[in-house]
Design a protein around this motif. Structure first.
Motif, PDB file in Angstrom:
ATOM      1  N   LEU A  57      41.561  23.715   5.588  1.00 48.47           N
ATOM      2  CA  LEU A  57      40.372  24.087   6.143  1.00 48.47           C
ATOM      3  C   LEU A  57      39.846  24.181   7.395  1.00 48.47           C
ATOM      4  O   LEU A  57      41.182  22.986   8.395  1.00 48.47           O
ATOM      5  N   THR A  58      39.597  24.614   7.646  1.00 44.06           N
ATOM      6  CA  THR A  58      38.125  24.507   8.793  1.00 44.06           C
ATOM      7  C   THR A  58      38.024  23.355   8.915  1.00 44.06           C
ATOM      8  O   THR A  58      37.412  22.157   7.909  1.00 44.06           O
ATOM      9  N   GLU A  59      37.096  22.764  10.712  1.00 44.41           N
ATOM     10  CA  GLU A  59      36.740  21.838  10.313  1.00 44.41           C
ATOM     11  C   GLU A  59      34.906  22.124   9.086  1.00 44.41           C
ATOM     12  O   GLU A  59      35.091  20.723   9.079  1.00 44.41           O
ATOM     13  N   GLN A  60      34.658  23.086   9.416  1.00 44.86           N
ATOM     14  CA  GLN A  60      33.400  23.266   8.429  1.00 44.86           C
ATOM     15  C   GLN A  60      33.894  23.168   6.736  1.00 44.86           C
ATOM     16  O   GLN A  60      32.586  22.544   6.048  1.00 44.86           O
ATOM     17  N   GLY A  61      35.266  23.654   6.631  1.00 42.11           N
ATOM     18  CA  GLY A  61      35.718  23.695   5.330  1.00 42.11           C
ATOM     19  C   GLY A  61      35.537  22.171   5.295  1.00 42.11           C
ATOM     20  O   GLY A  61      35.465  21.542   3.921  1.00 42.11           O
ATOM     21  N   GLU A  62      36.180  20.965   5.690  1.00 41.60           N
ATOM     22  CA  GLU A  62      36.301  19.801   5.885  1.00 41.60           C
ATOM     23  C   GLU A  62      35.135  19.183   5.796  1.00 41.60           C
ATOM     24  O   GLU A  62      34.775  18.673   4.458  1.00 41.60           O
ATOM     25  N   LEU A  63      33.693  19.858   6.498  1.00 42.89           N
ATOM     26  CA  LEU A  63      32.588  19.343   5.727  1.00 42.89           C
ATOM     27  C   LEU A  63      32.229  19.489   4.910  1.00 42.89           C
ATOM     28  O   LEU A  63      31.513  18.381   4.318  1.00 42.89           O
ATOM     29  N   LEU A  64      32.448  20.382   4.107  1.00 37.36           N
ATOM     30  CA  LEU A  64      32.031  21.447   2.439  1.00 37.36           C
ATOM     31  C   LEU A  64      32.988  20.398   1.845  1.00 37.36           C
ATOM     32  O   LEU A  64      32.310  19.826   0.453  1.00 37.36           O
ATOM     33  N   PHE A  65      34.057  20.575   2.151  1.00 37.05           N
ATOM     34  CA  PHE A  65      34.845  19.554   0.818  1.00 37.05           C
ATOM     35  C   PHE A  65      34.788  18.072   0.818  1.00 37.05           C
ATOM     36  O   PHE A  65      34.602  17.582   0.172  1.00 37.05           O
ATOM     37  N   ASP A  66      34.235  18.056   1.763  1.00 40.16           N
ATOM     38  CA  ASP A  66      33.585  15.764   1.721  1.00 40.16           C
ATOM     39  C   ASP A  66      32.432  15.974   0.637  1.00 40.16           C
ATOM     40  O   ASP A  66      32.259  15.308  -0.752  1.00 40.16           O
ATOM     41  N   ALA A  67      31.432  16.985   0.834  1.00 37.64           N
ATOM     42  CA  ALA A  67      30.533  16.739   0.643  1.00 37.64           C
ATOM     43  C   ALA A  67      31.128  17.377  -1.686  1.00 37.64           C
ATOM     44  O   ALA A  67      30.276  16.872  -1.725  1.00 37.64           O
ATOM     45  N   THR A  68      31.372  18.439  -1.501  1.00 34.80           N
ATOM     46  CA  THR A  68      32.113  18.543  -2.945  1.00 34.80           C
ATOM     47  C   THR A  68      33.004  17.540  -3.452  1.00 34.80           C
ATOM     48  O   THR A  68      32.525  17.128  -4.610  1.00 34.80           O
ATOM     49  N   SER A  69      33.722  17.105  -3.078  1.00 32.78           N
ATOM     50  CA  SER A  69      34.130  15.739  -3.271  1.00 32.78           C
ATOM     51  C   SER A  69      33.569  14.637  -4.392  1.00 32.78           C
ATOM     52  O   SER A  69      33.540  13.793  -4.916  1.00 32.78           O
ATOM     53  N   THR A  70      32.411  14.707  -3.112  1.00 28.65           N
ATOM     54  CA  THR A  70      30.936  13.006  -2.878  1.00 28.65           C
ATOM     55  C   THR A  70      30.581  14.002  -4.361  1.00 28.65           C
ATOM     56  O   THR A  70      30.666  13.435  -5.597  1.00 28.65           O
ATOM     57  N   MET A  71      30.097  15.541  -4.975  1.00 29.02           N
ATOM     58  CA  MET A  71      29.616  15.707  -6.366  1.00 29.02           C
ATOM     59  C   MET A  71      30.292  15.515  -7.597  1.00 29.02           C
ATOM     60  O   MET A  71      29.646  15.042  -8.150  1.00 29.02           O
ATOM     61  N   ALA A  72      31.673  15.765  -7.128  1.00 28.98           N
ATOM     62  CA  ALA A  72      32.461  15.920  -8.267  1.00 28.98           C
ATOM     63  C   ALA A  72      33.053  14.356  -8.743  1.00 28.98           C
ATOM     64  O   ALA A  72      32.659  14.854  -9.603  1.00 28.98           O
ATOM     65  N   LYS A  73      32.555  13.699  -7.933  1.00 32.05           N
ATOM     66  CA  LYS A  73      33.198  11.989  -8.179  1.00 32.05           C
ATOM     67  C   LYS A  73      31.585  11.586  -9.248  1.00 32.05           C
ATOM     68  O   LYS A  73      32.078  10.436 -10.247  1.00 32.05           O
ATOM     69  N   LYS A  74      30.681  11.835  -8.469  1.00 33.69           N
ATOM     70  CA  LYS A  74      28.911  11.497  -8.859  1.00 33.69           C
ATOM     71  C   LYS A  74      29.121  12.463 -10.736  1.00 33.69           C
ATOM     72  O   LYS A  74      29.015  11.816 -11.341  1.00 33.69           O
ATOM     73  N   LEU A  75      29.193  13.916 -10.546  1.00 33.10           N
ATOM     74  CA  LEU A  75      29.969  14.603 -12.248  1.00 33.10           C
ATOM     75  C   LEU A  75      31.143  13.782 -12.950  1.00 33.10           C
ATOM     76  O   LEU A  75      29.961  13.819 -14.456  1.00 33.10           O
ATOM     77  N   ASP A  76      31.659  12.860 -12.280  1.00 35.96           N
ATOM     78  CA  ASP A  76      32.768  12.254 -13.640  1.00 35.96           C
ATOM     79  C   ASP A  76      32.368  11.062 -13.636  1.00 35.96           C
ATOM     80  O   ASP A  76      32.530  10.979 -14.829  1.00 35.96           O
ATOM     81  N   ALA A  77      31.514  10.971 -12.695  1.00 37.35           N
ATOM     82  CA  ALA A  77      30.106   9.380 -13.503  1.00 37.35           C
ATOM     83  C   ALA A  77      29.510   9.872 -14.532  1.00 37.35           C
ATOM     84  O   ALA A  77      29.398   8.506 -15.271  1.00 37.35           O
TER      85      ALA A  77
END
Length: 300
Positions: A57-77
Protein backbone atom coordinates in the motif's frame (compact mmCIF):
# COMPACT_ATOMS: atom_id res chain seq x y z
CA UNK A 1 -17.78 6.16 -4.30
CA UNK A 2 -18.35 2.70 -5.83
CA UNK A 3 -18.89 0.22 -2.95
CA UNK A 4 -17.99 -2.73 -5.13
CA UNK A 5 -14.63 -1.23 -6.02
CA UNK A 6 -13.97 -0.52 -2.33
CA UNK A 7 -14.80 -4.11 -1.46
CA UNK A 8 -12.34 -5.36 -4.06
CA UNK A 9 -9.68 -2.86 -2.95
CA UNK A 10 -10.05 -4.03 0.66
CA UNK A 11 -9.64 -7.67 -0.34
CA UNK A 12 -6.50 -6.88 -2.36
CA UNK A 13 -4.99 -4.79 0.44
CA UNK A 14 -5.78 -7.49 2.98
CA UNK A 15 -4.33 -10.29 0.84
CA UNK A 16 -1.41 -8.31 -0.64
CA UNK A 17 -2.02 -10.05 -3.95
CA UNK A 18 -4.40 -9.72 -6.90
CA UNK A 19 -4.48 -13.49 -7.31
CA UNK A 20 -5.33 -14.27 -3.68
CA UNK A 21 -7.94 -11.52 -3.58
CA UNK A 22 -9.48 -12.85 -6.80
CA UNK A 23 -9.66 -16.35 -5.31
CA UNK A 24 -11.43 -15.00 -2.21
CA UNK A 25 -13.86 -12.94 -4.30
CA UNK A 26 -14.33 -15.58 -7.02
CA UNK A 27 -13.08 -13.14 -9.66
CA UNK A 28 -10.33 -13.43 -12.23
CA UNK A 29 -7.05 -11.63 -11.61
CA UNK A 30 -7.65 -9.43 -14.65
CA UNK A 31 -11.10 -8.40 -13.37
CA UNK A 32 -9.64 -7.48 -9.99
CA UNK A 33 -6.82 -5.53 -11.64
CA UNK A 34 -9.29 -3.56 -13.79
CA UNK A 35 -11.33 -2.57 -10.75
CA UNK A 36 -8.22 -1.39 -8.87
CA UNK A 37 -7.05 0.69 -11.86
CA UNK A 38 -10.53 2.17 -12.18
CA UNK A 39 -10.58 3.11 -8.48
CA UNK A 40 -7.13 4.70 -8.73
CA UNK A 41 -8.27 6.74 -11.75
CA UNK A 42 -11.41 7.80 -9.90
CA UNK A 43 -9.38 8.97 -6.89
CA UNK A 44 -6.53 10.38 -8.98
CA UNK A 45 -3.86 8.60 -6.97
CA UNK A 46 -1.84 5.38 -6.79
CA UNK A 47 -3.02 2.98 -4.12
CA UNK A 48 -0.42 0.22 -4.47
CA UNK A 49 3.27 -0.13 -5.20
CA UNK A 50 3.74 -3.12 -7.48
CA UNK A 51 6.61 -5.45 -6.53
CA UNK A 52 7.63 -8.90 -7.66
CA UNK A 53 6.72 -10.24 -4.22
CA UNK A 54 3.27 -8.66 -4.20
CA UNK A 55 1.49 -5.38 -3.61
CA UNK A 56 2.36 -2.81 -0.94
CA UNK A 57 0.00 0.00 0.00
CA UNK A 58 1.04 3.58 -0.71
CA UNK A 59 0.42 6.24 1.92
CA UNK A 60 -2.88 7.06 0.21
CA UNK A 61 -3.68 3.36 0.06
CA UNK A 62 -3.07 3.02 3.81
CA UNK A 63 -5.56 5.82 4.48
CA UNK A 64 -8.20 4.15 2.34
CA UNK A 65 -7.51 0.73 3.87
CA UNK A 66 -8.04 2.17 7.38
CA UNK A 67 -11.42 3.44 6.24
CA UNK A 68 -12.46 0.19 4.55
CA UNK A 69 -11.32 -1.81 7.59
CA UNK A 70 -13.60 0.25 9.81
CA UNK A 71 -16.43 -0.22 7.35
CA UNK A 72 -15.85 -4.00 7.22
CA UNK A 73 -15.95 -4.30 11.01
CA UNK A 74 -19.16 -2.28 11.21
CA UNK A 75 -20.73 -4.44 8.52
CA UNK A 76 -19.67 -7.56 10.44
CA UNK A 77 -21.28 -6.13 13.57
CA UNK A 78 -24.50 -5.33 11.69
CA UNK A 79 -24.53 -8.81 10.18
CA UNK A 80 -24.07 -10.36 13.63
CA UNK A 81 -26.93 -8.32 15.06
CA UNK A 82 -29.21 -9.35 12.18
CA UNK A 83 -28.35 -13.03 12.70
CA UNK A 84 -28.94 -12.62 16.42
CA UNK A 85 -32.54 -11.59 15.76
CA UNK A 86 -33.29 -15.27 15.22
CA UNK A 87 -34.52 -17.40 18.11
CA UNK A 88 -31.64 -19.91 17.93
CA UNK A 89 -28.16 -19.37 19.35
CA UNK A 90 -25.70 -20.23 16.59
CA UNK A 91 -22.92 -18.82 14.46
CA UNK A 92 -19.50 -17.29 15.15
CA UNK A 93 -18.45 -15.98 18.54
CA UNK A 94 -14.95 -14.57 19.03
CA UNK A 95 -13.79 -14.74 22.64
CA UNK A 96 -10.48 -13.38 23.93
CA UNK A 97 -8.95 -14.25 27.30
CA UNK A 98 -5.56 -14.38 28.92
CA UNK A 99 -3.57 -17.53 28.13
CA UNK A 100 -3.70 -18.89 31.67
CA UNK A 101 -7.39 -18.37 32.39
CA UNK A 102 -8.45 -19.38 28.89
CA UNK A 103 -6.34 -22.54 28.80
CA UNK A 104 -6.81 -23.85 32.31
CA UNK A 105 -10.23 -22.59 33.41
CA UNK A 106 -12.36 -21.65 30.40
CA UNK A 107 -11.49 -24.18 27.68
CA UNK A 108 -12.10 -27.30 29.85
CA UNK A 109 -15.62 -26.04 30.63
CA UNK A 110 -16.75 -25.16 27.10
CA UNK A 111 -18.21 -28.60 26.42
CA UNK A 112 -21.15 -27.65 28.65
CA UNK A 113 -21.83 -24.62 26.43
CA UNK A 114 -21.59 -26.70 23.25
CA UNK A 115 -23.99 -29.28 24.70
CA UNK A 116 -26.56 -26.53 25.10
CA UNK A 117 -25.80 -24.72 21.83
CA UNK A 118 -24.21 -27.25 19.43
CA UNK A 119 -24.25 -24.86 16.45
CA UNK A 120 -21.99 -22.26 18.06
CA UNK A 121 -18.63 -21.66 16.38
CA UNK A 122 -16.29 -20.24 19.02
CA UNK A 123 -12.98 -18.68 18.08
CA UNK A 124 -11.03 -18.65 21.36
CA UNK A 125 -8.13 -16.19 21.17
CA UNK A 126 -5.71 -16.59 24.07
CA UNK A 127 -3.14 -13.84 24.46
CA UNK A 128 -2.01 -11.20 26.89
CA UNK A 129 -2.55 -8.39 24.37
CA UNK A 130 -5.78 -6.47 25.01
CA UNK A 131 -7.86 -6.69 21.85
CA UNK A 132 -9.98 -3.75 20.71
CA UNK A 133 -13.61 -4.72 21.35
CA UNK A 134 -15.23 -1.56 19.90
CA UNK A 135 -13.28 -2.23 16.68
CA UNK A 136 -14.57 -5.84 16.77
CA UNK A 137 -11.23 -7.59 17.11
CA UNK A 138 -13.28 -9.85 19.43
CA UNK A 139 -16.90 -10.08 20.56
CA UNK A 140 -16.30 -10.89 24.22
CA UNK A 141 -13.25 -10.46 26.46
CA UNK A 142 -12.31 -11.95 29.83
CA UNK A 143 -9.55 -9.86 31.38
CA UNK A 144 -7.63 -9.59 34.65
CA UNK A 145 -8.41 -5.88 35.02
CA UNK A 146 -11.32 -3.59 34.28
CA UNK A 147 -11.34 -2.62 30.58
CA UNK A 148 -10.59 1.04 29.99
CA UNK A 149 -12.25 1.29 26.58
CA UNK A 150 -15.48 3.24 26.27
CA UNK A 151 -18.85 1.88 25.07
CA UNK A 152 -18.40 -1.51 26.70
CA UNK A 153 -20.74 -3.55 28.84
CA UNK A 154 -18.58 -4.89 31.68
CA UNK A 155 -19.22 -7.22 34.60
CA UNK A 156 -16.90 -8.18 37.43
CA UNK A 157 -16.94 -11.98 37.60
CA UNK A 158 -14.72 -12.69 40.60
CA UNK A 159 -11.50 -11.77 42.35
CA UNK A 160 -8.48 -14.06 42.34
CA UNK A 161 -5.18 -14.06 44.20
CA UNK A 162 -1.74 -15.40 43.33
CA UNK A 163 -0.43 -17.89 45.91
CA UNK A 164 2.23 -20.53 46.49
CA UNK A 165 1.35 -24.14 45.62
CA UNK A 166 2.98 -27.57 45.54
CA UNK A 167 1.90 -31.19 45.33
CA UNK A 168 1.49 -33.28 48.52
CA UNK A 169 4.21 -35.62 47.20
CA UNK A 170 6.67 -32.76 46.80
CA UNK A 171 5.97 -31.41 50.30
CA UNK A 172 6.29 -34.87 51.83
CA UNK A 173 9.70 -35.31 50.23
CA UNK A 174 11.12 -31.80 50.63
CA UNK A 175 9.27 -30.37 53.63
CA UNK A 176 6.79 -27.54 53.99
CA UNK A 177 8.16 -23.96 54.15
CA UNK A 178 6.88 -21.80 57.00
CA UNK A 179 8.28 -18.43 55.88
CA UNK A 180 9.33 -16.79 52.63
CA UNK A 181 12.95 -17.23 53.64
CA UNK A 182 12.35 -21.00 53.90
CA UNK A 183 11.79 -21.00 50.12
CA UNK A 184 15.60 -20.86 49.79
CA UNK A 185 15.50 -24.60 50.54
CA UNK A 186 13.17 -25.18 47.58
CA UNK A 187 12.96 -24.51 43.85
CA UNK A 188 10.65 -21.61 43.03
CA UNK A 189 8.59 -21.80 39.82
CA UNK A 190 7.17 -18.51 38.58
CA UNK A 191 6.57 -16.45 35.47
CA UNK A 192 9.55 -14.88 33.74
CA UNK A 193 9.88 -11.24 34.88
CA UNK A 194 10.18 -10.13 31.24
CA UNK A 195 6.77 -11.47 30.07
CA UNK A 196 3.41 -9.67 30.39
CA UNK A 197 1.58 -10.78 33.54
CA UNK A 198 -0.70 -9.47 36.25
CA UNK A 199 1.13 -6.99 38.46
CA UNK A 200 0.04 -8.80 41.63
CA UNK A 201 1.73 -12.02 40.50
CA UNK A 202 4.92 -10.22 39.51
CA UNK A 203 5.04 -8.45 42.89
CA UNK A 204 4.65 -11.74 44.79
CA UNK A 205 7.44 -13.32 42.74
CA UNK A 206 9.72 -10.36 43.44
CA UNK A 207 9.14 -10.78 47.19
CA UNK A 208 10.20 -14.41 47.01
CA UNK A 209 13.16 -13.86 44.66
CA UNK A 210 14.54 -11.20 46.98
CA UNK A 211 15.85 -14.08 49.13
CA UNK A 212 18.39 -15.06 46.43
CA UNK A 213 17.18 -18.58 45.80
CA UNK A 214 19.78 -21.09 44.60
CA UNK A 215 17.40 -22.77 42.10
CA UNK A 216 14.48 -21.37 40.12
CA UNK A 217 12.38 -22.23 37.08
CA UNK A 218 10.80 -19.37 35.16
CA UNK A 219 8.11 -20.01 32.55
CA UNK A 220 6.33 -17.57 30.25
CA UNK A 221 2.81 -18.75 31.12
CA UNK A 222 0.86 -20.30 33.99
CA UNK A 223 0.12 -23.51 32.13
CA UNK A 224 3.83 -24.32 32.09
CA UNK A 225 4.13 -23.43 35.78
CA UNK A 226 1.19 -25.71 36.63
CA UNK A 227 2.69 -28.65 34.71
CA UNK A 228 5.99 -28.22 36.54
CA UNK A 229 4.23 -28.08 39.91
CA UNK A 230 2.10 -31.14 39.14
CA UNK A 231 5.29 -33.04 38.29
CA UNK A 232 6.89 -32.13 41.64
CA UNK A 233 9.57 -29.80 40.24
CA UNK A 234 9.13 -27.26 43.02
CA UNK A 235 6.82 -24.67 44.59
CA UNK A 236 4.95 -22.52 42.09
CA UNK A 237 3.18 -19.16 42.10
CA UNK A 238 -0.25 -19.77 40.57
CA UNK A 239 -3.72 -18.17 40.52
CA UNK A 240 -6.02 -19.63 43.18
CA UNK A 241 -8.71 -20.68 40.65
CA UNK A 242 -6.53 -23.69 39.75
CA UNK A 243 -6.91 -25.44 43.11
CA UNK A 244 -10.46 -26.62 42.36
CA UNK A 245 -9.44 -28.83 39.43
CA UNK A 246 -5.89 -29.87 40.38
CA UNK A 247 -4.36 -31.87 43.23
CA UNK A 248 -2.11 -29.18 44.62
CA UNK A 249 -1.84 -27.68 48.09
CA UNK A 250 -1.35 -24.14 49.19
CA UNK A 251 1.80 -23.38 51.17
CA UNK A 252 2.64 -20.25 53.15
CA UNK A 253 -1.03 -19.64 53.98
CA UNK A 254 -0.41 -16.18 55.40
CA UNK A 255 1.19 -14.89 52.18
CA UNK A 256 -0.63 -14.08 48.95
CA UNK A 257 -0.92 -11.32 46.37
CA UNK A 258 -3.32 -8.43 46.18
CA UNK A 259 -6.71 -9.21 44.67
CA UNK A 260 -6.85 -9.47 40.88
CA UNK A 261 -10.30 -8.66 39.43
CA UNK A 262 -11.62 -10.76 36.56
CA UNK A 263 -13.94 -8.87 34.19
CA UNK A 264 -16.16 -9.96 31.32
CA UNK A 265 -16.75 -7.25 28.69
CA UNK A 266 -18.37 -6.85 25.29
CA UNK A 267 -19.36 -3.93 23.02
CA UNK A 268 -22.52 -2.04 23.86
CA UNK A 269 -23.82 -2.78 20.35
CA UNK A 270 -23.81 -6.52 21.16
CA UNK A 271 -25.93 -6.11 24.30
CA UNK A 272 -28.89 -7.81 22.55
CA UNK A 273 -26.78 -10.51 20.86
CA UNK A 274 -28.15 -13.95 21.68
CA UNK A 275 -24.73 -15.56 21.29
CA UNK A 276 -23.08 -13.06 23.62
CA UNK A 277 -25.94 -13.39 26.14
CA UNK A 278 -25.67 -17.19 26.04
CA UNK A 279 -21.91 -17.02 26.63
CA UNK A 280 -22.29 -14.44 29.43
CA UNK A 281 -24.91 -16.54 31.22
CA UNK A 282 -22.77 -19.67 30.82
CA UNK A 283 -19.74 -17.94 32.36
CA UNK A 284 -21.78 -16.64 35.28
CA UNK A 285 -23.21 -20.11 35.95
CA UNK A 286 -19.74 -21.65 35.87
CA UNK A 287 -18.36 -18.97 38.19
CA UNK A 288 -21.16 -19.69 40.68
CA UNK A 289 -20.45 -23.44 40.51
CA UNK A 290 -16.73 -22.77 40.96
CA UNK A 291 -17.40 -20.62 44.02
CA UNK A 292 -19.53 -23.37 45.60
CA UNK A 293 -16.77 -25.94 45.12
CA UNK A 294 -14.14 -23.49 46.38
CA UNK A 295 -16.19 -22.72 49.50
CA UNK A 296 -16.66 -26.44 50.16
CA UNK A 297 -12.92 -27.06 49.87
CA UNK A 298 -12.11 -24.14 52.18
CA UNK A 299 -14.43 -25.58 54.85
CA UNK A 300 -12.95 -29.07 54.65
Amino acid sequence: MDWDKLRIFHAVADAGSLTHAGDALHLSQSAVSRQIRSLEEMLGTTLFHRHARGLILTEQGELLFDATSTMAKKLDAASARIRDSEEEVYGDLRVTATTGFGTMWLAPRLNKLYEKYPELKIDLMLEERVLDLPMREADVAIRMKEPAQADLVRKRLLNIRMRFYATPQYLEQHGRPETLEDLKKHRLICQSPSVPQVAAGAALAQRALAYDMPSTLTVNNYFGILQAVLNHVGIGILPDYLTVDNKIERVLHDIDSNEVPVFLAYPEELRQSRRVTAFRDFIQEEIQAYRRVQASENQS
